[in-house]
Enzyme design. Structure first.
Site, PDB file in Angstrom:
ATOM      1  N   ASP A  38      45.377  92.004 -31.954  1.00 14.56           N
ATOM      2  CA  ASP A  38      46.432  92.062 -33.033  1.00 14.56           C
ATOM      3  C   ASP A  38      46.935  91.805 -32.019  1.00 14.56           C
ATOM      4  O   ASP A  38      46.904  90.633 -30.941  1.00 14.56           O
ATOM      5  CB  ASP A  38      46.216  94.140 -32.964  1.00 14.56           C
ATOM      6  CG  ASP A  38      47.632  94.198 -33.489  1.00 14.56           C
ATOM      7  OD1 ASP A  38      47.887  93.947 -34.052  1.00 14.56           O
ATOM      8  OD2 ASP A  38      48.017  95.481 -32.696  1.00 14.56           O
ATOM      9  N   ASP A  70      51.200  93.140 -32.036  1.00 18.52           N
ATOM     10  CA  ASP A  70      52.180  93.994 -31.522  1.00 18.52           C
ATOM     11  C   ASP A  70      51.663  95.482 -30.282  1.00 18.52           C
ATOM     12  O   ASP A  70      50.430  95.875 -30.975  1.00 18.52           O
ATOM     13  CB  ASP A  70      53.119  95.298 -32.392  1.00 18.52           C
ATOM     14  CG  ASP A  70      53.844  94.261 -32.681  1.00 18.52           C
ATOM     15  OD1 ASP A  70      55.017  94.038 -31.387  1.00 18.52           O
ATOM     16  OD2 ASP A  70      54.201  93.831 -33.874  1.00 18.52           O
TER      17      ASP A  70
END
Length: 216
Positions: free
Chosen positions: A8, A10
């Site tokens: 991922d 953020d």
């Protein structure tokens, strides 16, 4: 046999919530919202911008909503220049690459944000493919982004390992059948541990992480 690591963006590559939080707070204040940390984590973190705007500001026209999202993300990108990688990330990626593992990015963030963040972190050439929810057509917590990453890499779910910091991201990876490491950069480790992850770490310097990956 492990073949790929799926990251991922953020909150996983860098602690970006401390940038997203004040950006949303400033944007929503004129509409009567007081965006404290609990509100941010429960209502905003990890979600798609159009879903947030539709829920919180249903009276905006589609054009007004798009303009708001664009303004928010432009503000975020200006602030993102000061971001740094989570502790241990750069060394961990180098270690993984040295073992022949593929490294891909799977994110709900818009492409401009991805470019701004990976550039700020010095990771421009690290991730291939980059899977964007905007291009898949549906975002996390739907499993579609992770399924698209598996397809692009030509690997099975059991041959990959995902790294996620948010409940919605974990839900996406787990639903796709990908074993997942919860990165507790902003969310409570106990909460992440209850969501079906294989391991929870605070960051990539955790001494358990490399041994865990080697055992896959």
């Amino acid at each position: 046999m492990l073949k790929a690591l799926l990251f991922d963006l953020d909150g996983t590559l860098a602690e970006t919530d401390s940038v997203h939080h004040p950006t949303w707070a400033d944007l929503l204040k004129p509409y009567g919202y007081s965006v404290d940390w609990a509100f941010f984590q429960e209502r905003l973190s990890g979600r798609l911008n159009p879903d947030i705007v539709a829920e919180l500001l249903p009276d905006l026209s589609e054009q007004e909503g798009l303009a708001m999202v664009e303004a928010k993300e432009a503000d975020f990108r200006e602030r993102a220049a000061a971001l740094e990688p989570l502790p241990g990330l750069v060394d961990f990626i180098g270690w993984a690459k040295g073992r022949g593992l593929e490294t891909a990015l799977v994110t709900n963030a818009p492409r401009e944000n991805v470019l701004a963040v990976v550039r700020a972190l010095g990771l421009d050439e690290v991730f291939e493919p980059v899977i964007l929810a905007d291009e898949v057509g549906v975002g996390k917590p739907d499993p579609a982004p992770y399924l698209a990453a598996l397809d692009a890499l030509g690997v099975r779910a059991g041959e990959a390992l995902a790294f996620e910091d948010s409940p919605s991201g974990i839900a996406s990876a787990v639903a796709a059948g990908v074993p997942t490491v919860g990165v507790a950069s902003t969310h409570d480790p106990g909460k992440l541990g209850s969501l079906g992850v294989a391991l929870v770490v605070h960051d990539f310097s955790d001494p358990e992480l490399e041994a865990f990956v080697e055992a896959r």
